[in-house]
Scaffold this active site. Structure first.
Site, PDB file in Angstrom:
ATOM      1  CD  GLU A   1      62.721  50.417  23.835  1.00  0.00           C
ATOM      2  OE1 GLU A   1      62.220  51.023  22.854  1.00  0.00           O
ATOM      3  OE2 GLU A   1      62.041  49.752  24.632  1.00  0.00           O
TER       4      GLU A   1
ATOM      5  CD  GLU B   1      51.014  46.538  27.969  1.00  0.00           C
ATOM      6  OE1 GLU B   1      50.474  46.255  26.890  1.00  0.00           O
ATOM      7  OE2 GLU B   1      52.017  47.282  28.052  1.00  0.00           O
TER       8      GLU B   1
END
Length: 578
Positions: free
Chosen positions: A354, A120
């Site tokens: 999702e 990230e």
């Protein structure tokens, strides 16, 4: 594979140049969609979220829109500000871009005792800073001498990336998933990392290496990519999680979604960015195995990586990037068919859950949420550039309507916790401003500079020669931060030559202060060799010894730039094969 690669030779051109672009205006008018109106609604969405982040959450990483406050999530970097920076310029807000650049230079510190995700931090922080650095001149910032090969945002990106390098110090070259920014990898850190967390560095790290001249970043990224390639199964698939110490697969589910996705994405984008046939060949081999074992009726399932048997017949929202990736390799027909499958799910729920059980046609328990992800919109943007099919604009329209109706609250836009009853969660991920809004805006803004076809460009003089920038062909990292591939060819002088110039300049200014003639004849010191201080000649810079060989260039002339370092006007890098 090589025969296929040769037949698809145009793959290594920048995608905006070779994808067929139908005439602007077709499709949209036929369906009566007011593109300009939706573009302005997207702009309003951005500022509703962005301004509330500044008012209620800055300097925290993210906005909590239900309580109108902030929280740190990925490392305490004011992450939303970094992630939103290039979106500001794409929306045309030059003054705010300039202000935020100043704020980040003064306020962001990477020398902190924080455990951060290597993946990230790379895609959001390093990628965001690199993109903003390369767009600085376009944003009217007075760049320093040597840009784009130097600059404050580039130095920040390099500092952040160096904090990640300890994670790559493993027997396999595959990185740990987490690193402490102050102390490196913590004792007892789990060696299990997802595939995407290993294979999603080549775009940012190669860009860093090309701009700074330090090969370490690209080297570790390539080593990690090749380690995954080496450990694929006999049927050509990779699993979901692997032990970076032993190279043993811990999770053996193979697919194109969560935990794997951006590995495949970066093989393609790395191949285009670097004109690298090996990376493209690797992807094409994977693509064969993916089609053979995971594709069913234009859906992609999860299978056991060694046997190819179905393990999860589900569609994950993160897989919706795949049609966009297919468009980058010219497989537009297959891309559209898969996109339309995914679009039916969006229409069913007003967003992508999702997980979606394909045989049952419904959500999966505890995976019913939609955190405002960008992937389907991203694919729509790519495919619309290729086809002008109005269906793709309709997806954009539906996304704007759904997000505004379900997710908009007084302090921003909230994650949708459950698409069945529209319950919300108190979070607005930074990717909403970095990706979702950006791709929506670009879908509705065909004349944006990002879509440049090479008809407009800038010529920049660098210490290493003349350089063409902003000609188009931007490569988006997986956080939608655009990288100008031309910039990678602006700073390609060998380190020895760079040191030579630096020594020459030091000598010049030193002699100038003592009123002595600044240059000596080459013959006074040996042909083509500068007069160096003995200590200088044996010193090290950046941990490497300088080359003591005589220079092959005259002191008063610059080495001529090699042909393959020059960028043609239309944005393609032409390789010198002679």
């Amino acid at each position: 594979a090589m025969a296929m690669l040769r037949s698809l030779g145009s793959l290594l051109c920048l995608w905006v140049l070779w994808l067929p672009v139908p005439p602007a205006g077709t499709g949209a008018a036929a369906r009566g969609l007011d593109v300009a109106s939706y573009r302005e609604r997207v702009r309003a969405m951005f500022y509703h979220a962005y301004e509330h982040y500044l008012e209620s959450a800055f300097p925290y990483d993210e906005l909590r829109p239900l309580t109108c406050d902030g929280q740190d999530t990925w490392g305490s970097f004011s992450l939303t500000l970094i992630d939103a920076l290039d979106t500001l310029l794409i929306l045309g807000n030059i003054s705010e871009f300039q202000r935020v650049v100043s704020v980040l230079q003064e306020g962001v510190d990477f020398d902190i005792d924080v455990n951060a995700s290597v993946f990230e931090t790379n895609i959001r922080v390093v990628g965001g800073l690199l993109s903003a650095h390369l767009l600085s001149k376009k944003a009217g910032i007075e760049v320093e001498v040597g840009w784009p090969c130097s600059g404050p945002l580039l130095r920040m990106a390099e500092e952040a990336a160096r904090k990640l390098l300890p994670a790559f110090q493993t027997p396999t070259g595959m990185p740990y998933g987490t690193v402490n920014l102050l102390h490196g990898v913590n004792h007892g850190e789990t060696p299990v990392t997802c595939t995407a967390g290993i294979g999603t560095f080549i775009v940012e790290f190669a860009t860093l290496s090309h701009l700074t001249g330090d090969p370490v970043f690209e080297d570790v990224a390539r080593k990690a990519l090749k380690a995954l390639w080496k450990n694929r199964s006999d049927i050509g698939l990779v699993g979901n999680h692997i032990d970076v110490i032993t190279a043993k697969w811990v999770a053996q589910d193979a697919g194109i979604g969560a935990g794997v996705d951006s590995y495949f994405e970066y093989l393609v984008k790395g191949a285009i960015l670097l004109q690298d046939k090996e990376l493209m060949s690797m992807f094409l081999e994977y693509n064969k195995a993916i089609k053979n074992y995971t594709k069913f009726d234009d859906w992609y399932l999860w299978v056991q990586m060694y046997k190819g048997t179905v393990s999860m017949p589900v569609f994950q929202s993160l897989e919706a990037y795949w049609p966009g990736l297919q468009s980058l390799i010219g497989d537009v027909d297959n891309a559209m068919r898969t996109f339309l499958n995914y679009y039916t799910v969006w229409k069913q729920f007003g967003g992508l859950p999702e997980f979606y059980n394909i045989p049952q046609g419904y959500t999966v328990d505890k995976r019913e949420g939609y955190p405002l992800r960008p992937e389907l919109i991203e694919s729509a943007m790519y495919l619309y550039r290729a086809t002008r099919d109005p269906t793709l604009l309709e997806l954009g329209r539906d996304a704007v309507e759904s997000i505004e109706k379900i997710s908009k609250v007084d302090c921003g836009f909230a994650t949708i916790k459950d698409l069945r009853d529209h319950r919300l969660d108190n979070r607005m991920e930074s990717f909403f401003l970095a990706e979702t809004v950006k791709y929506l805006y670009l879908l509705f803004d065909p004349d944006n500079f990002i879509h440049n076809d090479g008809s407009d460009f800038d010529v920049v003089i660098t210490p290493y020669g003349e350089c063409v920038l902003n000609a188009g062909g931007y490569i988006f990292n997986t956080e939608a931060h655009p990288i100008d591939p031309a910039a990678l060819h602006c700073c390609r002088k060998r380190k020895e030559e760079q040191w030579e110039v630096e020594d020459l300049m030091r000598e010049f200014y030193s002699l100038k202060k003592t009123k002595k003639f600044p240059f000596k004849r080459a013959s006074d010191h040996g042909e083509g060799e500068s007069a160096k201080d003995p200590e200088d000649a044996s010193s090290e810079k950046g941990g490497e010894k300088r080359n003591s060989k005589k220079s092959s260039h005259s002191l008063l002339s610059c080495p001529s730039q090699s042909f393959n370092s020059k960028l043609a006007v239309l944005g393609q890098v032409f390789l010198d094969n002679t």
